[in-house]
Write an enzyme that holds these catalytic residues in place. Sequence first.
Site, mmCIF file in Angstrom:
data_model
loop_
_atom_site.group_PDB
_atom_site.id
_atom_site.type_symbol
_atom_site.label_atom_id
_atom_site.label_comp_id
_atom_site.label_asym_id
_atom_site.label_seq_id
_atom_site.Cartn_x
_atom_site.Cartn_y
_atom_site.Cartn_z
ATOM 1 N N CYS A 170 33.695 37.376 42.615
ATOM 2 C CA CYS A 170 33.527 36.225 41.708
ATOM 3 C C CYS A 170 34.361 35.039 42.187
ATOM 4 C CB CYS A 170 33.884 36.611 40.283
ATOM 5 S SG CYS A 170 32.685 37.739 39.532
ATOM 6 N N ASN A 190 29.076 40.694 31.471
ATOM 7 C CA ASN A 190 28.771 41.650 32.538
ATOM 8 C C ASN A 190 27.541 42.477 32.170
ATOM 9 O OD1 ASN A 190 30.602 42.772 30.611
ATOM 10 N ND2 ASN A 190 31.204 44.402 32.011
ATOM 11 N N GLU A 230 31.325 36.605 35.153
ATOM 12 C CA GLU A 230 31.550 35.290 35.769
ATOM 13 C C GLU A 230 30.373 34.880 36.644
ATOM 14 O OE1 GLU A 230 33.547 37.910 35.684
ATOM 15 O OE2 GLU A 230 35.650 37.374 35.931
ATOM 16 N N GLU A 276 25.715 45.857 33.403
ATOM 17 C CA GLU A 276 25.828 47.054 34.249
ATOM 18 C C GLU A 276 24.463 47.709 34.439
ATOM 19 O OE1 GLU A 276 29.052 49.398 32.619
ATOM 20 O OE2 GLU A 276 30.515 47.910 33.279
HETATM 21 N N1 THU Z 1 33.915 42.831 35.487
HETATM 22 C C1 THU Z 1 33.571 41.548 35.179
HETATM 23 O O1 THU Z 1 32.550 41.274 34.547
HETATM 24 N N2 THU Z 1 34.411 40.557 35.606
HETATM 25 C C2 THU Z 1 35.588 40.761 36.250
HETATM 26 O O2 THU Z 1 36.238 39.811 36.629
HETATM 27 C C3 THU Z 1 36.054 42.111 36.492
HETATM 28 C C4 THU Z 1 35.080 43.203 36.241
HETATM 29 C C5 THU Z 1 33.026 43.894 35.017
HETATM 30 C C6 THU Z 1 32.281 44.619 36.085
HETATM 31 C C7 THU Z 1 32.011 45.951 35.405
HETATM 32 O O3 THU Z 1 30.846 45.810 34.601
HETATM 33 C C8 THU Z 1 33.206 46.143 34.492
HETATM 34 O O4 THU Z 1 33.789 44.870 34.343
HETATM 35 C C9 THU Z 1 34.234 47.114 35.028
HETATM 36 O O5 THU Z 1 34.634 46.792 36.312
#
Ligand code: THU
Length: 161
Positions: free
Chosen positions: A115, A62, A75, A64
């Site tokens: 996703c 992820n 994902e 941010e």
């Molecule tokens: N996040 C993901 O990368 N995948 C998921 O399936 C759920 C959430 C990330 C998004 C954000 O950066 C952090 O987790 C908190 O929501």
Amino acid sequence: MKKVDITTTVLQYDSIDEFDKETQSLIQKSKDAVKNAYAPYSKFKVGAAILLKNGEIITGTNQENAAYPSGLCAERVAMFYANSKYPNVPVMSIAISSFTNNHFAEVPTPPCGACRQVLLESETRFETPIKIIMVSENKITVVENAKSLLPLNFEESMLEG
Ligand code: THU
């Protein structure tokens, strides 16, 4: 009116040892990937590892952003990169792990709704089911395809009206 039940089959594992070596390696790569996450705001680090039909493994984390909605889940980072690098190669499976408060999640990490939509588009496009492997510290949950996580989905055919 008629009532229609939609069922989802979920496979629950108690140990990584229950998987074949290739899947164990994919799970481990998703766990290894969490260290590369950029999650300074949520502190929730997610790693995704994708197995392609050509045998290649692509990982994503992820990413941010201070403008929160500009970030992206692990994902989709992995899926979009895989589909960009190999536009004609189907995705076979994806393992997802998450890490926060100094430990891997206690509950298997499911893909978010957006996703799921992206996974399903790829599954439909390549007519190849994508196995989704949701990983936690001790337990692993698997569904055999993206469709089972997103029934009644929006899809290309609906754009034609
Ligand atoms: N996040 C993901 O990368 N995948 C998921 O399936 C759920 C959430 C990330 C998004 C954000 O950066 C952090 O987790 C908190 O929501």
